[in-house]
Motif scaffolding. Sequence first.
Motif, PDB file in Angstrom:
ATOM      1  N   ASN A  57       0.843  -1.195   0.000  1.00 60.70           N
ATOM      2  CA  ASN A  57       0.000   0.000   0.000  1.00 60.70           C
ATOM      3  C   ASN A  57       0.875   1.239   0.000  1.00 60.70           C
ATOM      4  O   ASN A  57       2.092   1.165   0.165  1.00 60.70           O
ATOM      5  CB  ASN A  57      -0.966   0.006   1.196  1.00 60.70           C
ATOM      6  CG  ASN A  57      -0.234  -0.106   2.527  1.00 60.70           C
ATOM      7  OD1 ASN A  57       0.969   0.105   2.617  1.00 60.70           O
ATOM      8  ND2 ASN A  57      -0.969  -0.440   3.575  1.00 60.70           N
ATOM      9  N   THR A  59      -0.099   3.944   1.931  1.00 61.31           N
ATOM     10  CA  THR A  59      -0.454   4.682   3.135  1.00 61.31           C
ATOM     11  C   THR A  59       0.023   3.933   4.375  1.00 61.31           C
ATOM     12  O   THR A  59       0.221   2.717   4.354  1.00 61.31           O
ATOM     13  CB  THR A  59      -1.978   4.886   3.252  1.00 61.31           C
ATOM     14  OG1 THR A  59      -2.617   3.608   3.207  1.00 61.31           O
ATOM     15  CG2 THR A  59      -2.498   5.765   2.141  1.00 61.31           C
ATOM     16  N   THR A  63      -4.731  -1.770   5.735  1.00 64.68           N
ATOM     17  CA  THR A  63      -5.639  -1.635   4.593  1.00 64.68           C
ATOM     18  C   THR A  63      -6.334  -2.944   4.248  1.00 64.68           C
ATOM     19  O   THR A  63      -7.245  -2.953   3.432  1.00 64.68           O
ATOM     20  CB  THR A  63      -4.881  -1.144   3.339  1.00 64.68           C
ATOM     21  OG1 THR A  63      -3.796  -2.042   3.073  1.00 64.68           O
ATOM     22  CG2 THR A  63      -4.341   0.265   3.538  1.00 64.68           C
ATOM     23  N   LYS A  65      -4.253  -5.959   3.718  1.00 62.56           N
ATOM     24  CA  LYS A  65      -3.318  -6.742   2.901  1.00 62.56           C
ATOM     25  C   LYS A  65      -3.302  -8.215   3.298  1.00 62.56           C
ATOM     26  O   LYS A  65      -3.232  -9.092   2.434  1.00 62.56           O
ATOM     27  CB  LYS A  65      -1.898  -6.173   3.022  1.00 62.56           C
ATOM     28  CG  LYS A  65      -1.695  -4.797   2.441  1.00 62.56           C
ATOM     29  CD  LYS A  65      -0.223  -4.412   2.426  1.00 62.56           C
ATOM     30  CE  LYS A  65       0.437  -4.540   3.784  1.00 62.56           C
ATOM     31  NZ  LYS A  65      -0.142  -3.626   4.785  1.00 62.56           N
ATOM     32  N   ILE A 167      -6.022  -0.297  -0.949  1.00 61.70           N
ATOM     33  CA  ILE A 167      -6.493   0.984  -0.425  1.00 61.70           C
ATOM     34  C   ILE A 167      -7.597   0.730   0.592  1.00 61.70           C
ATOM     35  O   ILE A 167      -8.471  -0.115   0.363  1.00 61.70           O
ATOM     36  CB  ILE A 167      -7.037   1.881  -1.558  1.00 61.70           C
ATOM     37  CG1 ILE A 167      -5.949   2.179  -2.584  1.00 61.70           C
ATOM     38  CG2 ILE A 167      -7.619   3.181  -0.998  1.00 61.70           C
ATOM     39  CD1 ILE A 167      -6.482   2.895  -3.818  1.00 61.70           C
ATOM     40  N   ASP A 168      -7.568   1.450   1.691  1.00 63.77           N
ATOM     41  CA  ASP A 168      -8.682   1.421   2.632  1.00 63.77           C
ATOM     42  C   ASP A 168      -9.815   2.255   2.050  1.00 63.77           C
ATOM     43  O   ASP A 168      -9.657   3.460   1.817  1.00 63.77           O
ATOM     44  CB  ASP A 168      -8.247   1.976   3.983  1.00 63.77           C
ATOM     45  CG  ASP A 168      -9.354   1.917   5.019  1.00 63.77           C
ATOM     46  OD1 ASP A 168     -10.301   2.733   4.928  1.00 63.77           O
ATOM     47  OD2 ASP A 168      -9.296   1.071   5.918  1.00 63.77           O
ATOM     48  N   ARG A 171     -10.881   5.382   4.518  1.00 58.50           N
ATOM     49  CA  ARG A 171      -9.927   6.474   4.744  1.00 58.50           C
ATOM     50  C   ARG A 171      -9.248   6.950   3.462  1.00 58.50           C
ATOM     51  O   ARG A 171      -8.717   8.052   3.422  1.00 58.50           O
ATOM     52  CB  ARG A 171      -8.874   6.022   5.767  1.00 58.50           C
ATOM     53  CG  ARG A 171      -9.463   5.680   7.125  1.00 58.50           C
ATOM     54  CD  ARG A 171      -8.404   5.280   8.129  1.00 58.50           C
ATOM     55  NE  ARG A 171      -7.665   4.077   7.721  1.00 58.50           N
ATOM     56  CZ  ARG A 171      -6.714   3.516   8.452  1.00 58.50           C
ATOM     57  NH1 ARG A 171      -6.376   4.051   9.614  1.00 58.50           N
ATOM     58  NH2 ARG A 171      -6.095   2.426   8.046  1.00 58.50           N
ATOM     59  N   ARG A 172      -9.230   6.074   2.419  1.00 57.65           N
ATOM     60  CA  ARG A 172      -8.570   6.399   1.152  1.00 57.65           C
ATOM     61  C   ARG A 172      -7.159   6.941   1.401  1.00 57.65           C
ATOM     62  O   ARG A 172      -6.339   6.232   1.998  1.00 57.65           O
ATOM     63  CB  ARG A 172      -9.408   7.395   0.341  1.00 57.65           C
ATOM     64  CG  ARG A 172     -10.814   6.932  -0.034  1.00 57.65           C
ATOM     65  CD  ARG A 172     -10.861   5.853  -1.075  1.00 57.65           C
ATOM     66  NE  ARG A 172     -10.354   6.250  -2.380  1.00 57.65           N
ATOM     67  CZ  ARG A 172     -10.480   5.473  -3.460  1.00 57.65           C
ATOM     68  NH1 ARG A 172     -11.097   4.308  -3.384  1.00 57.65           N
ATOM     69  NH2 ARG A 172      -9.988   5.856  -4.613  1.00 57.65           N
ATOM     70  N   ASN A 200     -10.382  -1.998  -0.208  1.00 52.99           N
ATOM     71  CA  ASN A 200     -11.073  -2.684   0.889  1.00 52.99           C
ATOM     72  C   ASN A 200     -12.339  -1.892   1.192  1.00 52.99           C
ATOM     73  O   ASN A 200     -12.354  -0.986   2.019  1.00 52.99           O
ATOM     74  CB  ASN A 200     -10.169  -2.766   2.114  1.00 52.99           C
ATOM     75  CG  ASN A 200     -10.789  -3.570   3.242  1.00 52.99           C
ATOM     76  OD1 ASN A 200     -11.924  -4.022   3.143  1.00 52.99           O
ATOM     77  ND2 ASN A 200     -10.050  -3.743   4.319  1.00 52.99           N
ATOM     78  N   ASN A 245      -6.088  -0.546  11.615  1.00 50.95           N
ATOM     79  CA  ASN A 245      -7.325   0.223  11.587  1.00 50.95           C
ATOM     80  C   ASN A 245      -8.352  -0.471  12.475  1.00 50.95           C
ATOM     81  O   ASN A 245      -9.264  -1.156  11.976  1.00 50.95           O
ATOM     82  CB  ASN A 245      -7.850   0.366  10.155  1.00 50.95           C
ATOM     83  CG  ASN A 245      -9.083   1.250  10.068  1.00 50.95           C
ATOM     84  OD1 ASN A 245      -9.505   1.847  11.059  1.00 50.95           O
ATOM     85  ND2 ASN A 245      -9.674   1.342   8.884  1.00 50.95           N
ATOM     86  N   ARG A 248     -12.305  -0.379  11.934  1.00 48.70           N
ATOM     87  CA  ARG A 248     -12.972  -1.234  10.960  1.00 48.70           C
ATOM     88  C   ARG A 248     -13.534  -2.487  11.636  1.00 48.70           C
ATOM     89  O   ARG A 248     -14.641  -2.934  11.332  1.00 48.70           O
ATOM     90  CB  ARG A 248     -12.012  -1.632   9.847  1.00 48.70           C
ATOM     91  CG  ARG A 248     -12.675  -2.435   8.723  1.00 48.70           C
ATOM     92  CD  ARG A 248     -11.685  -3.104   7.793  1.00 48.70           C
ATOM     93  NE  ARG A 248     -10.828  -2.130   7.138  1.00 48.70           N
ATOM     94  CZ  ARG A 248      -9.512  -2.164   7.181  1.00 48.70           C
ATOM     95  NH1 ARG A 248      -8.898  -3.102   7.869  1.00 48.70           N
ATOM     96  NH2 ARG A 248      -8.804  -1.258   6.556  1.00 48.70           N
TER      97      ARG A 248
END
Length: 329
Positions: A57, A59, A63, A65, A167-168, A171-172, A200, A245, A248
């Motif tokens: 990723n 970020t 995310t 992975k 990508i989350d 949150r992008r 995601n 995160n 989530r």
Amino acid sequence: MMPKQAPAFWHNDSWPGVVLLPLGWVFAACVRLRRFLYHTNILKQQRLSVPVIIVGNITVGGTGKTPLVIYIARLLKQAGFKPGIISRGYGGNAASQPQSVTAHSHVQQVGDEALLIASQSDCPMTVGALRVDAARLLLAQNDCDVILSDDGLQHYALARDIEIAVIDGGRRFGNGYCLPAGPLREPVARLQQVDMIVVNGEKTDAREFSMQLAGTVAVNISSGESRPLSTFTGIACHALAGIGNPERFFTSLAAAGLVCESHYFPDHHPFSQQDITFLDDKPVLMTEKDAVKCTLFASHQHWYVPVKALLNADFSEQLLHLLKTKYDR
């Protein structure tokens, strides 16, 4: 305990991010320079004898992975490939690296994500800070015809054939700034160079593939008993998470109708019995990644919620087509 999460300003345009933006520009410039040095072969990339697929990723933070890596590993095996997996082994403290990982490895040595991946994928796996060394050990010890790298999008010393960015969906890219002004490890433009983008959550671009994480059961850490997650609706529960995160996970429990008191821990937190013990007998729900660190001291009230990645068939078809081109060229 109090949350230890990414700074709130990473996900909006508040003044701390703007103040730090010049440092973000410097960071982005250094990233571009480093990538240029590898692209022009001033810094040498190491190419392996088999194709390499990177799942990473751009970020900071989780995310999704890990479930995607497990999904791809299973997909490759079903398609007749013999995949092996490499990872950083973050959270492990082994005295020597690289090292092999099995379902029976000690989580303190190899890290929680690596142990989970090895257990769920049933693929040979190695971990090491230098992924080239981890990959070479993997190939020396196993008959693999493709290597899947958990993370490592920015680990340019290892040449890669296919890059998949995750990508989350919620949150992008945050405020869109690079570290330390924002959550980006590389500028968003980096996604123009990857082969596939997995979101995601819900996708917002035609290039993207949507991934959903499904968790419908809870498994008792102590006994192995499995129950539908709906069994816990209407019951006061504790929920804890030490992942990139955590929100989530808590949101997914709430969406399933559970009412939980949330407990936040840092990503890769080394759980102790005290961390998961509360002054009541309420069920305690956690992620599978956290559960692998609690097996020695969990009791009847501790459960984990396994998740699996769900993607449309077009993702699998495109990935297998890309991989086939690497063998045919």
